[in-house]
Design a protein around this motif. Structure first.
Motif, PDB file in Angstrom:
ATOM      1  N   GLY A 227      16.097  14.002 -47.453  1.00 52.69           N
ATOM      2  CA  GLY A 227      17.380  14.569 -47.046  1.00 52.69           C
ATOM      3  C   GLY A 227      17.276  16.079 -46.920  1.00 52.69           C
ATOM      4  O   GLY A 227      16.245  16.609 -46.478  1.00 52.69           O
ATOM      5  N   ASP A 228      18.310  16.787 -47.355  1.00 53.14           N
ATOM      6  CA  ASP A 228      18.331  18.235 -47.198  1.00 53.14           C
ATOM      7  C   ASP A 228      17.291  18.948 -48.059  1.00 53.14           C
ATOM      8  O   ASP A 228      17.061  20.146 -47.887  1.00 53.14           O
ATOM      9  N   ALA A 229      16.695  18.210 -48.976  1.00 53.27           N
ATOM     10  CA  ALA A 229      15.711  18.849 -49.863  1.00 53.27           C
ATOM     11  C   ALA A 229      14.303  18.850 -49.257  1.00 53.27           C
ATOM     12  O   ALA A 229      13.339  19.205 -49.920  1.00 53.27           O
ATOM     13  N   TRP A 230      14.184  18.446 -47.946  1.00 54.49           N
ATOM     14  CA  TRP A 230      12.831  18.331 -47.395  1.00 54.49           C
ATOM     15  C   TRP A 230      12.039  19.639 -47.404  1.00 54.49           C
ATOM     16  O   TRP A 230      10.826  19.600 -47.619  1.00 54.49           O
ATOM     17  N   PRO A 231      12.706  20.820 -47.196  1.00 55.96           N
ATOM     18  CA  PRO A 231      11.858  22.028 -47.200  1.00 55.96           C
ATOM     19  C   PRO A 231      11.174  22.263 -48.547  1.00 55.96           C
ATOM     20  O   PRO A 231      10.021  22.716 -48.591  1.00 55.96           O
ATOM     21  N   GLN A 232      11.893  21.920 -49.660  1.00 55.84           N
ATOM     22  CA  GLN A 232      11.282  22.086 -50.982  1.00 55.84           C
ATOM     23  C   GLN A 232      10.053  21.183 -51.103  1.00 55.84           C
ATOM     24  O   GLN A 232       9.035  21.577 -51.659  1.00 55.84           O
ATOM     25  N   TYR A 233      10.159  19.959 -50.545  1.00 58.08           N
ATOM     26  CA  TYR A 233       9.018  19.044 -50.599  1.00 58.08           C
ATOM     27  C   TYR A 233       7.806  19.648 -49.870  1.00 58.08           C
ATOM     28  O   TYR A 233       6.683  19.615 -50.378  1.00 58.08           O
ATOM     29  N   TRP A 234       8.080  20.232 -48.704  1.00 58.92           N
ATOM     30  CA  TRP A 234       6.961  20.835 -47.958  1.00 58.92           C
ATOM     31  C   TRP A 234       6.400  22.041 -48.708  1.00 58.92           C
ATOM     32  O   TRP A 234       5.191  22.296 -48.647  1.00 58.92           O
ATOM     33  N   ASP A 235       7.272  22.780 -49.390  1.00 57.27           N
ATOM     34  CA  ASP A 235       6.786  23.880 -50.233  1.00 57.27           C
ATOM     35  C   ASP A 235       5.764  23.373 -51.235  1.00 57.27           C
ATOM     36  O   ASP A 235       4.705  23.978 -51.443  1.00 57.27           O
ATOM     37  N   GLU A 236       6.120  22.218 -51.853  1.00 54.21           N
ATOM     38  CA  GLU A 236       5.204  21.644 -52.846  1.00 54.21           C
ATOM     39  C   GLU A 236       3.905  21.191 -52.192  1.00 54.21           C
ATOM     40  O   GLU A 236       2.826  21.340 -52.762  1.00 54.21           O
ATOM     41  N   LEU A 237       4.010  20.626 -50.970  1.00 51.81           N
ATOM     42  CA  LEU A 237       2.791  20.222 -50.257  1.00 51.81           C
ATOM     43  C   LEU A 237       1.897  21.437 -50.003  1.00 51.81           C
ATOM     44  O   LEU A 237       0.673  21.380 -50.195  1.00 51.81           O
ATOM     45  N   VAL A 238       2.516  22.525 -49.563  1.00 51.40           N
ATOM     46  CA  VAL A 238       1.745  23.738 -49.285  1.00 51.40           C
ATOM     47  C   VAL A 238       1.074  24.220 -50.568  1.00 51.40           C
ATOM     48  O   VAL A 238      -0.122  24.555 -50.578  1.00 51.40           O
ATOM     49  N   ASP A 239       1.846  24.198 -51.677  1.00 52.22           N
ATOM     50  CA  ASP A 239       1.272  24.628 -52.958  1.00 52.22           C
ATOM     51  C   ASP A 239       0.120  23.734 -53.380  1.00 52.22           C
ATOM     52  O   ASP A 239      -0.789  24.158 -54.092  1.00 52.22           O
ATOM     53  N   ASN A 240       0.169  22.483 -52.918  1.00 53.11           N
ATOM     54  CA  ASN A 240      -0.894  21.559 -53.311  1.00 53.11           C
ATOM     55  C   ASN A 240      -2.045  21.540 -52.301  1.00 53.11           C
ATOM     56  O   ASN A 240      -2.827  20.598 -52.248  1.00 53.11           O
ATOM     57  N   GLY A 241      -2.112  22.575 -51.469  1.00 55.71           N
ATOM     58  CA  GLY A 241      -3.285  22.709 -50.604  1.00 55.71           C
ATOM     59  C   GLY A 241      -3.199  21.984 -49.280  1.00 55.71           C
ATOM     60  O   GLY A 241      -4.229  21.616 -48.694  1.00 55.71           O
ATOM     61  N   LEU A 242      -1.974  21.795 -48.744  1.00 53.55           N
ATOM     62  CA  LEU A 242      -1.815  21.152 -47.437  1.00 53.55           C
ATOM     63  C   LEU A 242      -2.556  21.929 -46.353  1.00 53.55           C
ATOM     64  O   LEU A 242      -2.565  23.152 -46.351  1.00 53.55           O
ATOM     65  N   LYS A 243      -3.171  21.180 -45.440  1.00 53.62           N
ATOM     66  CA  LYS A 243      -3.798  21.833 -44.282  1.00 53.62           C
ATOM     67  C   LYS A 243      -3.064  21.382 -43.026  1.00 53.62           C
ATOM     68  O   LYS A 243      -2.763  20.200 -42.859  1.00 53.62           O
ATOM     69  N   VAL A 244      -2.757  22.330 -42.124  1.00 50.96           N
ATOM     70  CA  VAL A 244      -2.086  21.985 -40.876  1.00 50.96           C
ATOM     71  C   VAL A 244      -3.045  22.224 -39.713  1.00 50.96           C
ATOM     72  O   VAL A 244      -3.562  23.330 -39.537  1.00 50.96           O
ATOM     73  N   ALA A 245      -3.328  21.161 -38.950  1.00 49.91           N
ATOM     74  CA  ALA A 245      -4.174  21.294 -37.763  1.00 49.91           C
ATOM     75  C   ALA A 245      -3.267  21.365 -36.538  1.00 49.91           C
ATOM     76  O   ALA A 245      -2.076  21.084 -36.624  1.00 49.91           O
ATOM     77  N   ASP A 246      -3.838  21.729 -35.411  1.00 45.69           N
ATOM     78  CA  ASP A 246      -3.000  21.906 -34.225  1.00 45.69           C
ATOM     79  C   ASP A 246      -2.440  20.575 -33.724  1.00 45.69           C
ATOM     80  O   ASP A 246      -1.250  20.420 -33.531  1.00 45.69           O
ATOM     81  N   GLY A 247      -3.297  19.604 -33.516  1.00 47.60           N
ATOM     82  CA  GLY A 247      -2.845  18.335 -32.952  1.00 47.60           C
ATOM     83  C   GLY A 247      -3.410  17.156 -33.722  1.00 47.60           C
ATOM     84  O   GLY A 247      -4.219  17.326 -34.640  1.00 47.60           O
ATOM     85  N   TRP A 248      -2.987  15.947 -33.326  1.00 45.86           N
ATOM     86  CA  TRP A 248      -3.449  14.763 -34.028  1.00 45.86           C
ATOM     87  C   TRP A 248      -4.964  14.632 -33.970  1.00 45.86           C
ATOM     88  O   TRP A 248      -5.624  14.361 -34.978  1.00 45.86           O
ATOM     89  N   SER A 249      -5.551  14.821 -32.779  1.00 46.86           N
ATOM     90  CA  SER A 249      -6.994  14.593 -32.644  1.00 46.86           C
ATOM     91  C   SER A 249      -7.785  15.601 -33.457  1.00 46.86           C
ATOM     92  O   SER A 249      -8.809  15.281 -34.053  1.00 46.86           O
ATOM     93  N   ASP A 250      -7.275  16.825 -33.481  1.00 44.68           N
ATOM     94  CA  ASP A 250      -7.903  17.869 -34.260  1.00 44.68           C
ATOM     95  C   ASP A 250      -7.933  17.472 -35.742  1.00 44.68           C
ATOM     96  O   ASP A 250      -8.961  17.570 -36.418  1.00 44.68           O
ATOM     97  N   ALA A 251      -6.783  17.004 -36.249  1.00 45.36           N
ATOM     98  CA  ALA A 251      -6.694  16.606 -37.656  1.00 45.36           C
ATOM     99  C   ALA A 251      -7.575  15.386 -37.921  1.00 45.36           C
ATOM    100  O   ALA A 251      -8.336  15.354 -38.884  1.00 45.36           O
ATOM    101  N   TYR A 252      -7.501  14.384 -37.041  1.00 46.43           N
ATOM    102  CA  TYR A 252      -8.163  13.116 -37.315  1.00 46.43           C
ATOM    103  C   TYR A 252      -9.680  13.211 -37.156  1.00 46.43           C
ATOM    104  O   TYR A 252     -10.428  12.672 -37.952  1.00 46.43           O
ATOM    105  N   PHE A 253     -10.134  13.893 -36.135  1.00 44.54           N
ATOM    106  CA  PHE A 253     -11.577  13.905 -35.860  1.00 44.54           C
ATOM    107  C   PHE A 253     -12.312  15.068 -36.501  1.00 44.54           C
ATOM    108  O   PHE A 253     -13.513  15.006 -36.702  1.00 44.54           O
ATOM    109  N   THR A 254     -11.612  16.163 -36.778  1.00 46.04           N
ATOM    110  CA  THR A 254     -12.318  17.317 -37.342  1.00 46.04           C
ATOM    111  C   THR A 254     -12.095  17.455 -38.845  1.00 46.04           C
ATOM    112  O   THR A 254     -13.031  17.688 -39.588  1.00 46.04           O
ATOM    113  N   ASP A 255     -10.855  17.289 -39.294  1.00 45.92           N
ATOM    114  CA  ASP A 255     -10.567  17.546 -40.703  1.00 45.92           C
ATOM    115  C   ASP A 255     -10.668  16.302 -41.578  1.00 45.92           C
ATOM    116  O   ASP A 255     -10.982  16.373 -42.754  1.00 45.92           O
TER     117      ASP A 255
END
Lengths: 384, 592
Positions: A227-255
């Protein structure tokens, strides 16, 4: 940048040289360009007589014929020969135009709605359905195809006239590399909440929600879950070392470690239908699996474009997309589930690509009104 | 160029020297008709630029500034009030600035080693360093990221997703521009000035700094501005390697247009980009103006010596060996670094499951992965499209170069010529998304005509030609400008008609440069993706479009096929560049 020279040619005067050069360049240019451009269009072969047989759910009517232009996204694909078969049966030639991913597709349709790019659109998903409906890029049509009744079960809320017809659907879910977890003797995560635990630090990679449509689907999953608390959840993901790739193929095949690229991260955002593609040669089980408690359901719709030049052809092609013939082909060629409930899925799918029982949901109208705000909030939270 | 340097007097007049008396009344008499011919020669390319570039861009940008039928410029205040906008502009300038500086610092030693020195395999190295320039960004993104990712071969550097990674990729793309731009000048620079300085007691470093460097400065500045232009408008590389964190004005225009449909913001950003680009072009023009001063030039034969890495017995110390070694070391390192992503691409394309094999290459012959054509068919489409694009670019660019190479007497006409020169560089600096969406909006009933050109098969080569024209102009123009007018006058005096003069002087001397321009336009068209992705008709996708589609599909087979197809594309472009290299070596050429 000019050459290593040196002097300006002050004394030159206009002469007939220009005309000579014009002739010298223009004539061969046109001749050669003509050679390669006026070559036969591979799709514009001899047209079959119209209305030869009206199978595949397409009701042959006297006005059928000509060319129908299907505007769709980059991932549209059907097995070889299927569209040709439609042409044989109805006399309607199909031209496919793929102007980009799902988002770019809808935006181009909105921009060009006074002079549409084609006759039928396929690939507007539930994240964009409301925008397409509000902007009036599609017009009502109740399909007569084999799976028309099944498709109704996926109708967009508020689409009372049936301007968008569901063709296929799928679940965007996190995937894990089982081999990695077995090797490191760690239990794979199962829920969204698990991902913020220390045991899964630096293990997750997801595509960018702004530039990738599966990435946006995962953002919607977290909106549906938190719900409205989703940004806090993403904050926690970032704190836990989330990696963001550009696109699906980049994430799936490279990372991702299980995608064939031997990347470093064992948890990736992909589809519920991805695991069957990871069965190694000679083995009988995939090396990855989908986390079915983390999914967002994507439904892909087709619709007849407002102002289509060949609306009859567009309707026939829409019916054809709902025919069992095409529906059977969808898992293998587009990695999505057909809406037709009678269609038998490929063997691997029933075993290793089950659907989520309770995918997260967000109403299309809410997506339409808050999409931009969510994306910029996500950008600020995650990208900084 | 070679032809003129082969003349007994290699030293040229200064441009602002007294005007030479013209060949007389005979030429003057026919002035009126010829004036008309020149006007036509100028109008044809201008019409092309207006119809296929300025008009679509204006339509697209106009959409952002007109709301409810009224001009609305409030977007400027809005967009400039966002802190993100300033960060993006700052980042664009920082990335382009740093990448340009690094390209120049690495490129100047490279120019020396590859153009002023001779060694075995030099031609191959020259071709190799040029390949990245024409590789599509999708491919480079893959090749780079899989090197830099945490457990990749260069993972220990922790560069993945950093500013440094983006800059490295930009340098990878643009190194060749500096090497070729500066090298082309350097190999013709008369070595005697530097030798004189040395004879008067200057150290090698001081002689380089006070004699050679000033002579090269215009070439360096000119190459740098072109690199800056390419870097400031880079799109795919930045998106893949830096994500939105290191976004540029170009990526922001793409996001605002395709994802948010915020045409107002996109239009404002397009104007911002245009301002940056025009500023870069002004710098380039100044650099060019300075460069066109007289310089003592020599034929490459007298200037180019074998590469020396060790001192033979009896040779004096303090002979610049240290400088030469340093340049060779820097260049060897850069070449190795350039080769790394390319080699990585090949290696990964050969990886099948846990083993190795040619499976992905075999698969190129079959229709797969949701793409309706085989990779070979797509390669053929690419080649044919490139032929069309090259011919168009050659026609338009050739005319532009011809017109711009003349120096009319009237100041107004002279200014017009200079303006035309800059105008045709603009397509390099305007967002592909803006052009692509503009095509979609403008090519339906263009100028009110009852025509729908949006799905015309000609639109793809036209879009690619718009991008290739500046390359043709920059390749052919230097040679046309270098032709000593005395050659034309001599020919005319000997009785040649103007058409004959054009054929036997201008065309003959510019012929090789034209060949070179063909190669570059061709290669640029082969790799072009941005505009093509919008316009390519899917029954005939080009090779970069097929690679993009294959790479976006699940399953290791599609991915492997995408990598193998990338290698095919790289080889194809490398061959084109190698052929160019031969043409160039055989004679004169621009600085590419």
């Amino acid at each position: 940048m000019t050459g290593p020279t040196v002097r300006r040619t002050r004394a030159s005067r206009p002469t007939r040289r220009t005309a000579a050069l014009l002739g010298g360049l223009l004539v061969p240019a046109l001749v050669l360009a003509g050679c390669s451009l006026t070559d036969d269009d591979p799709q514009a072969g001899a047209p079959t007589p119209p209305g030869s047989s009206g199978t595949a759910g397409a009701t042959a009517s006297p006005e059928l014929g000509g060319t129908v232009t299907l505007v769709t996204h980059d991932s549209f694909a059907l097995s070889d020969g299927l569209l040709e078969k439609f042409t044989e049966e109805t006399g309607v030639e199909v031209e496919v135009v793929q102007p980009g991913d799902a988002g770019a597709l809808v935006n181009q349709l909105v921009l060009t709605k006074d002079a549409p790019l084609g006759d039928l659109v396929f690939g507007i998903d539930n994240a964009f359905a409301s925008r397409a409906l509000t902007e009036g890029v599609v017009e009502p049509y109740r399909s007569q195809g084999d799976a028309a009744a099944d498709a109704l079960g996926f109708a967009v809320e508020g689409d009372t006239d049936g301007a968008l017809t569901a063709v296929d659907f799928g679940d965007v879910c996190l995937n894990v590399d089982d081999a990695w977890f077995a090797k490191h003797d760690v239990e794979p995560p199962t829920t969204l909440d698990d991902l913020t635990k220390p045991a899964y630090k630096d293990l997750l990679v997801v595509p960018n929600a702004v530039t990738s449509s599966p990435g946006f689907a995962f953002l919607l999953a977290t909106v549906g879950a938190k719900g409205d608390a989703w940004p806090q959840y993403w904050d926690e993901l970032v704190d836990n070392g989330l990696k963001v790739a550009d696109g699906w193929s980049d994430a799936y095949f490279t990372d991702f470690s299980g995608g064939g690229g031997n990347g470093p991260r064992p948890i990736v955002l992909s589809y519920a239908s991805s695991p069957p593609a990871t069965v190694p040669d000679g083995a009988d089980e995939p090396t990855t699996s989908a986390l079915l408690d983390t999914c967002f359901r994507q439904v892909e719709y087709a619709g007849v474009l407002t102002g289509a030049r060949n609306p009859a052809g567009a309707r026939a092609l829409l019916d054809y997309l709902l025919s069992y013939e095409v529906q059977v082909d969808i898992p293998g060629s587009m990695y999505m589930y057909p809406v037709a409930s009678e269609v038998v899925l490929p063997a691997g799918w029933t075993l290793w690509a089950p659907l989520a029982e309770h995918p997260f949901e967000v109403a299309p109208a809410e997506i339409a009104s808050k999409r931009d705000v969510w994306l910029s909030t996500w950008s600020q939270t995650v990208i900084g | 160029m070679t032809a003129t340097t082969a003349l007994p007097r290699p030293v040229r007049d200064a441009p602002d020297g007294p005007a030479r008396p013209s060949t007389g009344a005979r030429v003057r008499g026919a002035g009126l008709g010829r004036g008309a011919a020149w006007t036509v020669a100028a109008l044809v390319p201008l019409a092309f630029l207006v119809v296929f570039f300025a008009y679509p861009v204006a339509v697209m940008v106009g959409r952002g500034f007109v709301s409810d039928g009224r001009l609305d410029l409030s977007g400027f205040a809005d967009v400039f009030a966002r802190p993100r906008t300033w960060r993006i502009i700052g980042q664009t300038l920082a990335q382009a600035g740093v990448a340009t500086t690094v390209s120049v610092l690495l490129g100047v030693p490279g120019a020396y080693v590859l153009y002023r020195r001779r060694f075995a395999g030099r031609a191959a190295v020259r071709a190799l360093v040029t390949v990245p320039f024409v590789l599509p960004t999708v491919v480079v993104g893959v090749a780079f990221r899989s090197l830099l990712v945490e457990n990749g071969p260069l993972g220990f550097l922790h560069l993945d997703g950093t500013f440094a990674a983006v800059v490295a990729a930009l340098v990878f793309f643009n190194y060749a521009i500096v090497v070729r731009g500066v090298g082309g000048m350097w190999e013709r620079l008369d070595p005697r000035a530097e030798q004189a300085a040395r004879a008067l007691g200057a150290t090698p470093w001081r002689a380089f700094r006070t004699v050679t460097l000033p002579a090269l400065t215009p070439a360096i500045a000119s190459a740098a501005s072109l690199v800056f232009l390419f870097c400031a408008t880079a799109f795919g590389t930045v998106l893949v390697l830096g994500g939105l964190r290191y976004g540029t004005v170009e990526t922001e225009i793409w996001v605002q247009t395709t994802q948010f449909l915020d045409l107002r913001a996109a239009a404002v950003l397009s104007v911002v980009q245009l301002v940056v680009v025009v500023a870069a072009l002004l710098v380039a023009n100044r650099a060019r103006g300075r460069r066109e001063r007289a310089l003592p030039l020599a034929s490459p034969e007298t200037a180019v010596r074998p590469l020396r890495l060790r001192r033979r017995a009896g040779e004096p110390r303090d002979d610049g060996l240290g400088l030469e070694r340093a340049a060779a070391a820097v260049t060897a390192l850069v070449v190795a670094l350039l080769a790394l992503p390319l080699v990585n691409l090949v290696v990964r394309s050969l990886r099948v499951g846990d083993g190795w094999g040619l499976d992905h290459y075999v698969a190129l012959s079959s229709v797969r992965g949701g793409v309706t054509v085989t990779v070979w068919e797509a390669a053929l489409t690419s080649l044919r499209t490139a032929v069309d694009a090259t011919l168009l670019a050659l026609l338009v660019g050739g005319l532009v170069a011809l017109v711009v190479s003349r120096r009319p007497r009237r100041p107004a006409a002279r200014r017009a010529v200079a303006g035309m020169d800059a105008l045709f560089m603009l397509p390099l600096g305007v967002s592909a998304v803006t052009v692509g969406f503009g095509f979609l909006l403008a090519m339906h009933q263009p100028f009110g005509l009852d025509l729908d050109l949006r799905r015309s098969p000609l639109l793809v080569p036209i879009a690619q030609a718009v991008v290739a024209v500046p390359l043709v102009v920059r390749t052919v123009l230097p040679v046309l400008r270098a032709i000593d007018p005395r050659l034309r006058e001599a020919a005319a005096t000997l009785g040649a008609a103007p058409g004959r003069v054009l054929r036997s002087v201008d065309l003959a001397l510019a012929g090789r440069a034209l060949g070179l321009a063909v190669g570059f336009a061709f290669a640029a068209s082969l790799g072009e993706f941005g505009a093509t992705a919008f316009l390519a008709r899917p029954d005939r996708p080009t090779l970069p479009v097929v690679i993009f589609r294959l790479i976006g599909r699940p399953g290791p087979e599609s991915y492997g096929a995408a990598l193998a197809a990338s290698v095919v594309l790289a080889l194809l472009t490398a061959s084109v560049v190698a052929v160019c290299e031969r043409l160039r070596r055989a004679g004169e050429g621009g600085e590419w």
